[in-house]
Design an enzyme around this catalytic site. Structure first.
Site, PDB file in Angstrom:
ATOM      1  N   GLY A   1       6.734  -3.753  -4.659  1.00 43.48           N
ATOM      2  CA  GLY A   1       5.939  -3.305  -4.100  1.00 43.48           C
ATOM      3  C   GLY A   1       4.386  -3.207  -5.076  1.00 43.48           C
ATOM      4  O   GLY A   1       3.789  -4.155  -5.074  1.00 43.48           O
TER       5      GLY A   1
ATOM      6  N   GLU B   1      -1.725   0.131   0.675  1.00 42.97           N
ATOM      7  CA  GLU B   1      -2.796  -0.230  -0.342  1.00 42.97           C
ATOM      8  C   GLU B   1      -2.692   0.406  -1.754  1.00 42.97           C
ATOM      9  O   GLU B   1      -3.902   0.674  -2.340  1.00 42.97           O
ATOM     10  CB  GLU B   1      -4.152   0.401   0.197  1.00 42.97           C
ATOM     11  CG  GLU B   1      -4.479  -0.613   1.548  1.00 42.97           C
ATOM     12  CD  GLU B   1      -4.738  -1.961   1.536  1.00 42.97           C
ATOM     13  OE1 GLU B   1      -5.580  -2.360   0.361  1.00 42.97           O
ATOM     14  OE2 GLU B   1      -4.370  -2.884   2.217  1.00 42.97           O
TER      15      GLU B   1
END
Length: 726
Positions: free
Chosen positions: A193, A479
């Site tokens: 990620g 984000e």
């Protein structure tokens, strides 16, 4: 256009506000009359009820304050959006449970309806950041799923195509903006990620066919958590490791990849695409995963702003360093973090509105020495301290997020005008990676306190607080996971500190002024706390002085500690890893908190003296004092505070401020709260009639009085003999 001149505040933030007489506000030296205060379409009369006692004792005019915090044009626009939603049957409220598929279907129907209405044009999106910000926050307040889902496709997807692509991809950006295709953004993989450099999806260039071959080696490399991909996306921006035919690796690059046929929504051959299923919240957004089996796309689908492929298969880029090239590619994504700050604050505004109004309506206990009625629980000091700092945070962050949205808008436009100012992009990146964690964690904690402060009734789903808590939860992760983001903010601060001219470099590297004060490090670091009264302790200027010192002290401590670790022989990675806890992370958090307060105080300081400015000063004091108390141990550790006396003054100031803000609380909520249809909570309606609204919902819910279908499971084991004993 001079960016440095204009960036500080957009049109709303440059206005001078006067709140007395008829000439009450001016923008660009043009007076705006407050005759609109009596316009019922803008400010409908508030209903009578249990909240009257607080509204009658207000020390300021809530309508004037509303026009101080928001431009009149934005307020009218917001009201029009909410009226449209309330009058449209497709947006009718229901407290009946929906299946996942039903919720997703109604979400898409609502998106189509909003797009067809066309509240905001593309030109407005670019040229009118205040209107755009108001539009997005207005829709988020109703339900975040349609807005987030639509924004991913019609704003973020084409925005990245336009920013990082070239003219060859413009037609796809336009198609997404017009709703002919549905876009998404595919970076995260199942096993990677935050570590973008570790992504394992590959894109290998085939010279003969002028194509890229996209491949997923295994499920761990599948792109996942992609909003819109689960059921609806037709195109994705996919980040993959680029390889040229000679076997050379050229780092992570972005590609526009067709996923499904826009006419049928069937996936193309060579693609496995699926849905991740139900989540804790935001279930109107279909998150999915995708695997590519040597899937081919045209050469032109490479996002080639920072790197391109020649016809003979050579990689060409003006940026030679892979990490810097990836950084430039991701730089355009700061807008996502900027938006999340605003989205999360919309949740906070709803939560604190519910909790404060409930607390002013709910009575409990009374003074045994009097014959008075039971007191609203807002009258109790413990309830005030649970909620009023969060109310202050909601208002402070409301101003900050508008400023940040306008600032980022100006920065984005500079890409197209060529007026890019040095260092602005780096500072926006740093500020967004600090402020997103600060804002979203503040909202997370606030919603939980609001839930607990509303007791058992707040635990009901119809109260709305649980959904707000769940919908905000992903803001702490997507984000950029908050703890990881904080490292990027501290890295920027440390990199500026390491420059040849040291702290003096901040005068140049911080054009947005979030860290410009550090150029005066030598003066700041010598300062000591000089409060002599509780009023001085709560003075926002003094609070900012203290926070300036704390950022400076934390930065220098972190820098010196990193040098010690480096001298001990640790690698760069291990140095950064070992300075995080108690140093770099805390530095980033305080830097973000200080920046948020600084923007708010600059806004307030431009207002003329008035009751409305006075209440905003109290808000600044409460927000700032709460920050100082949270970090009080650091002030002792660094020597800024050397005795208990300043701390007692600070605590005394907060205790003195609580009853003042308590009297302001309901009209403050009236300023920021959405209307009753949007708020959609029986605990927070503007009339304060909690129990009437709660009863109405219970009576209208079909299952409230129904016998369950499984009632025999309760009775079948009771035989006739036992029944006869009853």
């Amino acid at each position: 256009m001079n960016f440095i001149r204009k960036h500080v505040f957009c049109k709303h933030f440059t206005k001078q506000v006067v709140l007395s007489g008829n000439q009450t506000m001016s923008t660009d030296n043009k007076a705006i009359s407050f005759d609109s205060i009596n316009d019922k379409s803008l400010f409908p009369d508030l209903p009578n009820g249990p909240l009257d006692r607080y509204r009658k004792n207000a020390k300021f005019d809530w309508r004037k304050l509303a026009l101080t915090l928001d431009d009149e044009r934005c307020l009218r626009f917001r009201n029009n959006v909410w009226k449209y939603l309330e009058d449209n049957h497709l947006f009718a409220r229901s407290h009946e449970e929906q299946t996942l598929d039903e919720y997703r279907e109604i979400t898409v129907r609502r998106i189509n309806q909003i797009v067809e209405k066309e509240f905001v044009s593309l030109a407005d999106f670019i040229l009118e950041p205040e209107i755009t910000f108001t539009f997005v926050s207005s829709l988020i307040a109703y339900d975040p799923s349609p807005t987030i889902k639509a924004s991913l496709s019609s704003k973020m997807f084409p925005g990245v195509l336009r920013t990082m692509g070239t003219e060859r991809l413009v037609k796809y950006a336009e198609a997404a903006e017009d709703g002919f295709i549905t876009g998404c953004f595919a970076l995260t993989e199942v096993s990677h990620g935050s570590n973008a450099l570790g992504m394992r999806t590959t894109a290998t260039y085939d010279v003969k066919n002028r194509q890229f071959i996209i491949n997923t080696p295994d499920f761990e490399a599948a792109k996942c958590w992609i909003g819109n991909l689960g059921k609806t996306a037709t195109h994705a921006i996919v980040y993959a490791q680029l390889y040229t035919p000679d076997g050379q690796h050229h780092g992570l690059n972005g590609f526009m990849v067709p996923i499904r046929d826009p006419k049928t929504l069937e996936p193309f051959a060579g693609i496995i695409v699926g849905d991740l299923g139900e989540k804790i919240g935001l279930n109107g957004v279909d998150n999915g995963f995708v695997l590519f089996n040597n899937y081919r796309i045209p050469k032109e689908f490479l996002l080639s702003r920072t790197g391109d492929i020649s016809d003979d298969g050579q990689y060409i880029s003006p940026i030679k360093n892979n990490k810097k090239r990836i950084g430039a590619s991701f730089g355009a994504l700061s807008g996502g973090r900027v938006n999340i700050c605003g989205i999360s604050n919309t949740y906070l505004i709803k939560a604190i509105s519910i909790a404060v109004r409930y607390s002013a309506s709910r009575t409990q206990f009374k003074d045994d020495d009097t014959d008075a009625d039971e007191l609203p629980i807002l009258e109790y000091q413990s309830q005030q301290y649970r909620l009023l700092p969060h109310l202050s945070t909601a208002i402070v962050q409301k101003v900050f997020t508008m400023w940040f949205a306008c600032t980022f808008n100006e920065f984005s436009k500079s890409f197209f005008t060529g007026e890019i100012v040095p260092y602005v992009g780096n500072e926006i990146h740093a500020l967004s990676t600090a402020s997103k964690p600060v804002c979203t964690w503040a909202v997370r904690d606030a919603i939980q306190d609001c839930r607990e402060a509303t007791g058992g009734h707040g635990y009901l789903k119809v109260a709305g607080l649980g959904d707000l808590r769940n919908d905000n939860d992903p803001n702490c992760t997507y984000e950029g996971e908050n703890n990881v983001l904080l490292q990027q903010a501290s890295n920027w601060l440390l990199s500026c500190r390491k420059q040849k001219n040291g702290y003096a470099s901040f005068a140049e590297t911080s054009p947005l002024k979030s860290a410009q004060f550090l150029s005066s490090f030598d003066k700041i670091i010598k300062q000591k706390c000089n409060w002599t009264t509780s009023q001085a302790a709560l003075n926002p200027e003094n609070i900012l002085t203290a926070l300036n010192w704390l950022v400076a002290w934390l930065l220098e401590n972190t820098y010196q500690y990193s040098l010690e670790l480096q001298k001990s022989g640790l690698s760069t990675f291990n140095v950064r890893n070992n300075i995080q806890v108690f140093n770099a992370q805390t530095l980033s958090i305080v830097y973000g908190q200080r920046a948020i307060l600084s923007v708010f105080w600059e806004f307030v300081s431009k207002l003329d003296n008035s009751p409305e400015r006075a209440v905003l000063e109290r808000i600044a004091s409460m927000y700032g004092a709460n920050l100082l108390l949270r970090h009080i141990g650091l002030f002792y550790e660094g020597g800024y505070i050397t005795s208990s006396h300043p701390v007692q003054l600070l605590k005394t100031g907060v205790i003195e401020l609580l009853p003042q803000l308590k009297d302001d609380a309901i009209p403050l909520v009236d300023v920021i709260a959405p209307n009753d249809f949007i708020l959609n909570s029986p605990l927070g309606m503007s009339d304060g009639e909690v129990y009437k609204h709660l009863q109405s919902i219970l009576w209208q819910t079909s299952s409230t009085f129904e016998r369950p279908k499984w009632w025999k499971l309760v009775t079948h084991w009771k035989n006739t003999e036992n029944r006869s004993k009853l």
